[in-house]
Design a protein around this motif. Structure first.
Motif, PDB file in Angstrom:
ATOM      1  N   THR A  48      32.711  61.929 -51.945  1.00 61.90           N
ATOM      2  CA  THR A  48      33.893  61.204 -51.493  1.00 61.90           C
ATOM      3  C   THR A  48      34.981  62.218 -51.134  1.00 61.90           C
ATOM      4  O   THR A  48      34.898  63.399 -51.495  1.00 61.90           O
ATOM      5  N   THR A  49      35.975  61.747 -50.422  1.00 61.55           N
ATOM      6  CA  THR A  49      37.099  62.609 -50.086  1.00 61.55           C
ATOM      7  C   THR A  49      38.378  61.792 -50.101  1.00 61.55           C
ATOM      8  O   THR A  49      38.364  60.595 -49.791  1.00 61.55           O
ATOM      9  N   THR A  50      39.456  62.422 -50.505  1.00 64.31           N
ATOM     10  CA  THR A  50      40.759  61.752 -50.518  1.00 64.31           C
ATOM     11  C   THR A  50      41.378  61.828 -49.132  1.00 64.31           C
ATOM     12  O   THR A  50      41.418  62.898 -48.519  1.00 64.31           O
ATOM     13  N   LEU A  51      41.834  60.697 -48.646  1.00 63.04           N
ATOM     14  CA  LEU A  51      42.480  60.648 -47.336  1.00 63.04           C
ATOM     15  C   LEU A  51      43.988  60.812 -47.490  1.00 63.04           C
ATOM     16  O   LEU A  51      44.577  60.340 -48.453  1.00 63.04           O
ATOM     17  N   ALA A 106      41.462  54.717 -41.876  1.00 60.97           N
ATOM     18  CA  ALA A 106      42.672  55.276 -41.273  1.00 60.97           C
ATOM     19  C   ALA A 106      43.499  54.196 -40.606  1.00 60.97           C
ATOM     20  O   ALA A 106      44.734  54.206 -40.663  1.00 60.97           O
ATOM     21  N   HIS A 107      42.835  53.254 -39.967  1.00 65.16           N
ATOM     22  CA  HIS A 107      43.529  52.179 -39.258  1.00 65.16           C
ATOM     23  C   HIS A 107      44.107  51.157 -40.228  1.00 65.16           C
ATOM     24  O   HIS A 107      45.294  50.840 -40.192  1.00 65.16           O
ATOM     25  N   VAL A 108      43.262  50.656 -41.110  1.00 65.42           N
ATOM     26  CA  VAL A 108      43.675  49.543 -41.967  1.00 65.42           C
ATOM     27  C   VAL A 108      44.814  49.937 -42.907  1.00 65.42           C
ATOM     28  O   VAL A 108      45.810  49.217 -43.028  1.00 65.42           O
ATOM     29  N   PHE A 109      44.699  51.085 -43.557  1.00 63.09           N
ATOM     30  CA  PHE A 109      45.741  51.459 -44.518  1.00 63.09           C
ATOM     31  C   PHE A 109      47.034  51.869 -43.824  1.00 63.09           C
ATOM     32  O   PHE A 109      48.128  51.572 -44.311  1.00 63.09           O
ATOM     33  N   ALA A 110      46.923  52.539 -42.677  1.00 58.53           N
ATOM     34  CA  ALA A 110      48.137  52.877 -41.939  1.00 58.53           C
ATOM     35  C   ALA A 110      48.804  51.621 -41.384  1.00 58.53           C
ATOM     36  O   ALA A 110      50.037  51.496 -41.387  1.00 58.53           O
ATOM     37  N   LEU A 111      47.991  50.655 -40.931  1.00 57.30           N
ATOM     38  CA  LEU A 111      48.558  49.412 -40.436  1.00 57.30           C
ATOM     39  C   LEU A 111      49.203  48.621 -41.573  1.00 57.30           C
ATOM     40  O   LEU A 111      50.261  48.005 -41.399  1.00 57.30           O
ATOM     41  N   ASN A 134      44.092  60.989 -42.416  1.00 54.99           N
ATOM     42  CA  ASN A 134      42.946  61.849 -42.116  1.00 54.99           C
ATOM     43  C   ASN A 134      42.374  62.470 -43.382  1.00 54.99           C
ATOM     44  O   ASN A 134      43.010  62.464 -44.426  1.00 54.99           O
ATOM     45  N   SER A 135      41.179  63.040 -43.230  1.00 59.35           N
ATOM     46  CA  SER A 135      40.592  63.826 -44.309  1.00 59.35           C
ATOM     47  C   SER A 135      41.139  65.246 -44.265  1.00 59.35           C
ATOM     48  O   SER A 135      41.449  65.779 -43.185  1.00 59.35           O
ATOM     49  N   THR A 177      41.561  68.544 -41.327  1.00 64.80           N
ATOM     50  CA  THR A 177      42.943  68.888 -40.993  1.00 64.80           C
ATOM     51  C   THR A 177      43.552  70.036 -41.797  1.00 64.80           C
ATOM     52  O   THR A 177      44.652  70.480 -41.481  1.00 64.80           O
ATOM     53  N   ARG A 178      42.862  70.525 -42.824  1.00 61.11           N
ATOM     54  CA  ARG A 178      43.487  71.532 -43.689  1.00 61.11           C
ATOM     55  C   ARG A 178      43.988  72.736 -42.896  1.00 61.11           C
ATOM     56  O   ARG A 178      45.093  73.237 -43.144  1.00 61.11           O
TER      57      ARG A 178
END
Length: 325
Positions: free
Chosen positions: A121-124, A165-170, A205-206, A210-211
């Motif tokens: 898993t990864t934290t967004l 990315a879409h749902v949580f930002a929306l 983003n992950s 993007t790091r």
């Protein structure tokens, strides 16, 4: 979780003991379809696994990027492939998210696939282009509102319509009345490119993708999804810590699946190889270096996690106008 799904999961070949089965050996290269473009986090994870799997299976394990329709085109190709172990799917939560949001899915995310294993898993992270003045989430909220009131509303990118990315930002946009406009891309790599070319102002983003841009100062992280901060960037507080109820309890997945109805011997061998790949300390360390938590789940637990995420997503998105963004 619906009773028919539980029965289907219990009856699937993944639940059958395979100890008495002869070991399967592939007779030609194996295709692993990634339903997003090259360069995104999903693609990076899949390529990391391909090398040790090639070594153990003694045939090339080749990554094929087949993006489109929020991941459904590539997933459908695997769902319709022969269940002979030579066509697999490495994917993330849009496998179950996209059909719920977009509808008319060409596959059933539960019945048409056999889970092989979860990689991790990864934290967004919610982030913005660094030329904007906000240094934290409260400052961003005030800034976005001021831009919207002045007729210069910000663009809110996502790697696919209906994605996390879409749902949580929306959800944040609607909850806080930020007046941002959603723009969907065909994968995380094109979305990151859009940041750098100033087409996108903000998004989730992950850190895997993007790091380097955060460290170079081109992107600024403001908030983490979920209940805990990202292990690789603990200085970034969660949405919850900053008083915004977005992403509570959320955790997605990245993992490997095959078409339904694979013979038990083939499935067991693929589970063994993927499990042994994830046990390698070199793989674990490379995942941690890419801000990914190496959390292995075997096929039954991975299948149960997919069912759980499907049910959570159905409830979370109920009433949202996600297609219009």
């Amino acid at each position: 979780m619906q009773r028919r799904d539980l029965l289907a999961l219990a009856a699937a070949p993944l639940a059958m003991p395979a100890l008495a089965q002869p070991s399967w050996q592939p007779d030609r290269p194996i295709r692993v379809i990634v339903p997003f473009p090259a360069g995104g986090a999903t693609d990076v994870w899949a390529r990391l696994c391909a090398e040790p799997m090639t070594e153990m299976l003694r045939v090339p394990v080749l990554i094929e990027n087949r993006s489109g329709a929020a991941g459904m085109i590539g997933a459908d190709a695997v769902a319709k492939a022969a269940p002979d172990g030579h066509t697999l799917l490495f994917t993330i939560t849009p496998l179950v998210q996209s059909p719920i949001v977009l509808g008319n899915a060409p596959y059933d995310a539960i019945r048409d696939f056999m889970p092989i294993g979860q990689m991790g898993t990864t934290t967004l992270i919610f982030m913005i282009r660094s030329e904007f003045p906000p240094r934290n989430l409260p400052e961003f909220i005030a800034f976005a509102r001021s831009q919207a009131q002045a007729g210069r509303g910000l663009n809110l990118g996502s790697w696919a319509a209906g994605s996390s990315a879409h749902v949580f930002a929306l959800a944040m946009n609607n909850q806080l009345n930020l007046g941002m406009t959603h723009v969907a891309y065909r994968g995380e790599a094109p979305m990151v490119t859009a940041y750098l070319s100033r087409e996108v102002d903000a998004g989730i983003n992950s850190l895997t993708s993007t790091r380097e841009h955060i460290m170079s100062g081109r992107l600024r992280p403001l908030a983490a999804l979920g209940d805990a901060r990202a292990g690789g960037m603990p200085e970034v507080p969660t949405f919850i810590e900053q008083g915004v109820d977005v992403g509570r309890g959320w955790s997605g997945f990245a993992g490997l699946l095959g078409p339904a109805r694979m013979p038990a011997a083939i499935h067991a061998r693929l589970v063994e190889v993927f499990r042994d790949t994830m046990r390698r300390e070199t793989i674990r360390q490379r995942l941690l270096a890419m801000d990914t938590d190496p959390v292995w789940l075997g096929p039954e637990d991975f299948g149960a996690a997919i069912l759980r995420i499907r049910d959570i997503w159905t409830e979370l998105t109920r009433g949202m106008d996600l297609q219009l963004g």
